[in-house]
Design an enzyme around this catalytic site. Structure first.
Site, PDB file in Angstrom:
ATOM      1  CG  HIS A 156      -6.723   6.361   9.184  1.00  0.00           C
ATOM      2  ND1 HIS A 156      -5.703   6.632  10.059  1.00  0.00           N
ATOM      3  CD2 HIS A 156      -6.144   5.763   8.114  1.00  0.00           C
ATOM      4  CE1 HIS A 156      -4.553   6.212   9.535  1.00  0.00           C
ATOM      5  NE2 HIS A 156      -4.803   5.674   8.359  1.00  0.00           N
TER       6      HIS A 156
ATOM      7  CD  GLU B 273      -2.729   1.157   0.611  1.00  0.00           C
ATOM      8  OE1 GLU B 273      -3.215   2.263   0.439  1.00  0.00           O
ATOM      9  OE2 GLU B 273      -3.074   0.150  -0.005  1.00  0.00           O
TER      10      GLU B 273
ATOM     11  CB  CYS C 202      -0.268   0.166   5.150  1.00  0.00           C
ATOM     12  SG  CYS C 202      -1.645   1.165   4.637  1.00  0.00           S
TER      13      CYS C 202
ATOM     14  CB  CYS D  38      -0.003   9.090   0.637  1.00  0.00           C
ATOM     15  SG  CYS D  38      -1.378  10.128   0.607  1.00  0.00           S
TER      16      CYS D  38
ATOM     17  CB  CYS E 286      -4.592   4.932   3.606  1.00  0.00           C
ATOM     18  SG  CYS E 286      -4.557   3.194   3.482  1.00  0.00           S
TER      19      CYS E 286
ATOM     20  CB  CYS F  55      -5.939   2.040   6.591  1.00  0.00           C
ATOM     21  SG  CYS F  55      -4.567   1.081   6.013  1.00  0.00           S
TER      22      CYS F  55
ATOM     23  CB  SER G 136       3.144   1.470   7.886  1.00  0.00           C
ATOM     24  OG  SER G 136       2.375   0.339   7.553  1.00  0.00           O
TER      25      SER G 136
ATOM     26  NE  ARG H 161      -1.428  -2.716   5.919  1.00  0.00           N
ATOM     27  CZ  ARG H 161      -2.682  -2.932   5.533  1.00  0.00           C
ATOM     28  NH1 ARG H 161      -3.680  -2.600   6.322  1.00  0.00           N
ATOM     29  NH2 ARG H 161      -2.941  -3.465   4.359  1.00  0.00           N
TER      30      ARG H 161
END
Lengths: 566, 164
Positions: free
Chosen positions: A68, A14, A545, A548, A61, A64, A501, A478
């Protein structure tokens, strides 16, 4: 003479990640993990109404989104001291568990299986032998010879057409590929089934979140989906029983296919229990709250130092000082203005790109620490903490998995094997199995609570003059995700997201200690520096991940992935 | 289940990167569309989009595209061109559109026709909202979408209800 390789970007993850390794005599001797993107969400949110945060943070993202939104509403609730009605907790918990199951299935089959499974070898398999093998491992009702034959024919057609599509980034025929053709066909068949079952898991998220991607029902104080067993326009009996039917199907797939496949692959790649441990401080947070305040949880979480389960310290509530005081971020090696180590509430985010410097700044990712130490987060951290806490379902699946691995490998494999590249995959499957049981628990809790006549779903949002600070955490697929918010008279004054991440892919910290990706790569074997499959295996085991990077279509189909061996 | 999906892709936190999302939202805001047309804000999602493309008669994707042309340039990509670009490497996403379509194909549920309407971005800076240059081009992008839907036999039923 050491050789330097750069993999930029790492594919099947990602977002954008660049990994540099120094390789000497076929082993990695030094590594740098560099996030090639700048998130900027903190800057976008300043001055906005806090109620906008869940909407905007979901856009950080693609994978995810849900997590968030959840960390964001929890941070706001924590700042404004809002309690969350029980129905809302159960509905959120169902969303959390279903989303994580979807994510874990996708990670193993679609994002990392191709590091271990050779699709071209599956073409040589005997479907009959594959069926015999499959039946010896599991009672899954779709393990029969016709299904394996059909998938093999389909794979042949794909390979013959030259349109590899979704399989395009595999290292076929690499010397590190070791599975027999039958195991490759078994895994490839389940790859196709995984595409179906990840969709079923997502269906639960769609129903309870009103849509995917970007769920719309998570709001500060609760959820916005009405519950009414009789109403056609609310979460009603029909919808709830439909969800129940999906829960049952998912449980079968995860326990009879995913967990079994991971054990089979792990046993055949037993040497990978020796690589990839890296940072063995493990951080996770408790999840699936069962009360309105966030003090009682179904799944424990906490901190383990140096891989020693006896050091386990639990994190017990949304007000926990141990977590709140422990988290800091450093930008000594990150492309931001300054060279500080600060608490998230006190941070600034001023980008300043200065090029890649091995000893200086080399990443857009900040470097988080927990009480001054780097920490690994993710399913492995979560499973080890739950195991150390004596959590029943976790112990059951750990023992089941290690038992199957030991049987297939012909040697006794204990929990110490989990501190490794392959152990991260095993832990993810174990956690996924635990979550399938939790879906049932949460579904029943919601049904029972509604039956009592409690239909509350949301606590009204209050206006508080002056400054309030809050933090919200979530054990995401994650690993630990935390959002930190400073609100001043209903405007966001500061916002920081410390994402999983970041913990794992972070660069060296303020003491120059390697981050988890970097540390886990040191000692990793690399047979062919031009095709560094083994590096991808270890990096992918974390489920990176780094959303962006810029997603632009290039009609000329330029290949951006470059492996440069210097 | 619609026979047509109008899918806007992009990250609305990176100004013109989000042009696909803003364009399909604008279509939904201005027009009443037939029930067979489903408008989806796909953001930067990957496999989550699978249910929106499977078994569709037509899939119309709108996204920012690096045409190497002047900002606001609008162009079409068809079939294999869509699959060739915008894959894992060029995507915000480990699983870009190419992978979603690849997965649908593997499951024998690929959309019958795929078209991608691309818009050359001007700015990809952090921030919400389009650059003035692309904002000015939005009506032209919407017109392209509507004429394509009409050609497929799904013209708008009329203007959207106020406040609807």
């Amino acid at each position: 003479m050491a050789k330097r390789i750069t993999i930029d970007p790492i594919t099947r993850i990602e977002g954008h990640l660049r990994i540099d390794c120094e390789i000497d005599n076929g082993r990695v001797t030094n590594a740098w993990s560099s996030g090639q993107m700048w998130r900027g969400i903190e800057v976008i949110l300043q001055g906005r109404d806090p109620r906008d945060a869940p909407t905007y943070t979901q856009r950080i993202c693609g994978v995810c989104t849900t997590v968030h939104a959840l960390a964001s509403v929890r941070a706001i609730e924590n700042a404004l001291k809002l309690e969350v009605p029980l129905n809302a907790q159960y509905i959120r918990n169902l969303i959390i568990a279903a989303h994580a199951i979807h994510d874990h299935i996708v990670h193993f089959y679609i994002l990392s299986a191709l590091d271990w499974v050779d699709i071209t070898s599956a073409l040589k398999a005997d479907p009959k032998k594959t069926a015999q093998l499959a039946e010896s491992l599991s009672s899954w009702h779709r393990n029969h010879v016709q299904e394996f034959k059909a998938v093999q024919d389909k794979l042949k057609a794909v390979v013959d057409s030259g349109q590899l599509g979704i399989f395009a980034n595999g290292y076929w025929g690499h010397p590190a590929m070791k599975l027999p053709p039958e195991v490759n066909l078994l895994a490839a068949t389940h790859y196709l089934q995984a595409l179906e079952y990840q969709r079923k898991a997502n269906m639960i998220v769609s129903i309870l979140g009103s849509k995917t991607p970007h769920v719309a029902t998570l709001v500060p104080g609760g959820v916005s989906c009405a519950v009414n067993l009789e109403s056609p326009s609310a979460l009603n009996t029909e919808r709830l029983f439909y969800i129940k039917s999906i829960i049952d199907e998912l449980g079968d797939f995860v326990r009879q296919v995913y967990l079994v496949d991971v054990c089979a692959v792990g046993a055949l790649y037993a040497d990978w229990t020796q690589y990839g441990a890296g940072v063995t401080n493990y951080l996770s947070v408790p999840e699936l709250p069962m009360d309105t305040k966030g003090t009682v949880f179904r799944l424990p979480g906490g901190y383990i130092k140096n891989g020693d389960l006896k050091t386990y310290t639990p994190i017990t509530s949304y007000q926990d000082d141990f977590f709140r005081e422990g988290v800091k971020e450093s930008i000594k090696h990150s492309w931001y203005e300054g060279e500080w180590t600060k608490h998230p509430w006190d941070e600034t985010t001023q980008p300043r790109y200065t090029g890649f410097q091995d000893q200086g700044k080399y990443s857009w990712v900040k470097s988080p620490s927990f009480y001054d130490q780097p920490a690994q987060v993710g399913p492995l951290a979560n499973v080890l903490c739950m195991y150390a806490a004596g959590h029943g379902p976790t112990r059951k699946y750990v023992e089941q998995a290690l038992g199957l691995v030991s049987k297939l490998a012909g040697t006794q494999v204990g929990p110490e094997a989990l501190h490794s590249t392959i152990g991260r995959h095993a832990a993810r499957a174990i956690r996924c199995a635990v979550l399938t049981e939790e879906l049932n628990v949460q579904w029943q809790a919601l049904m029972d609570n509604i039956a009592k006549g409690d239909l509350a779903i949301c606590t009204p949002y209050p206006f508080r003059p002056g400054e309030s600070r809050g933090f919200g955490f979530h054990e995401a697929p994650r690993g630990v995700l935390s959002h930190w918010i400073v609100i001043d008279s209903n405007r966001i004054k500061n916002y920081q997201a410390v994402v999983p991440s970041t913990w794992n892919a972070g660069p060296r910290n303020h003491h120059d200690a390697l981050g988890p990706y970097e540390a886990s790569l040191v000692g990793n074997p690399v047979a062919d520096p031009e095709r560094p499959l083994e590096v991808l295996r270890t990096v992918h085991s974390f489920d990176p991940c780094l959303a962006c990077a810029i997603h632009l279509h290039d009609p000329r189909g330029r290949v951006l992935t470059q492996v440069r061996a210097l | 289940m619609g026979q047509v999906t109008l899918l806007g892709l992009g990250n609305i936190l990176l100004s013109d990167e989000g042009v696909g999302v803003w364009a399909v939202r604008e279509v939904a805001r201005r027009f009443r569309l037939p029930a067979a047309v489903e408008v989806v804000d796909g953001g930067t999602a990957g496999l989550d989009l699978l249910p929106y493309v499977e078994d569709r008669e037509h899939l119309l994707v709108v996204d920012a595209v690096q045409f190497q042309r002047e900002p606001g340039f609008v162009g079409w990509l068809e079939g294999e061109e869509v699959l060739a670009g915008g894959g894992a490497q060029a995507s915000l996403h480990h699983l870009g559109l190419r992978e979603v379509l690849g997965a649908a194909r593997l499951l024998d549920r690929a959309p019958r026709e795929v078209l991608l309407l691309g818009v050359q971005p001007h700015s990809l800076a952090t921030g919400v909202g389009l650059s003035p240059c692309l904002q000015a081009r939005l009506p032209a992008v919407v017109a392209e979408i509507i004429s394509r839907l009409t050609a497929w036999g799904y013209p708008p039923l009329g203007p959207a209800e106020p406040g609807g």
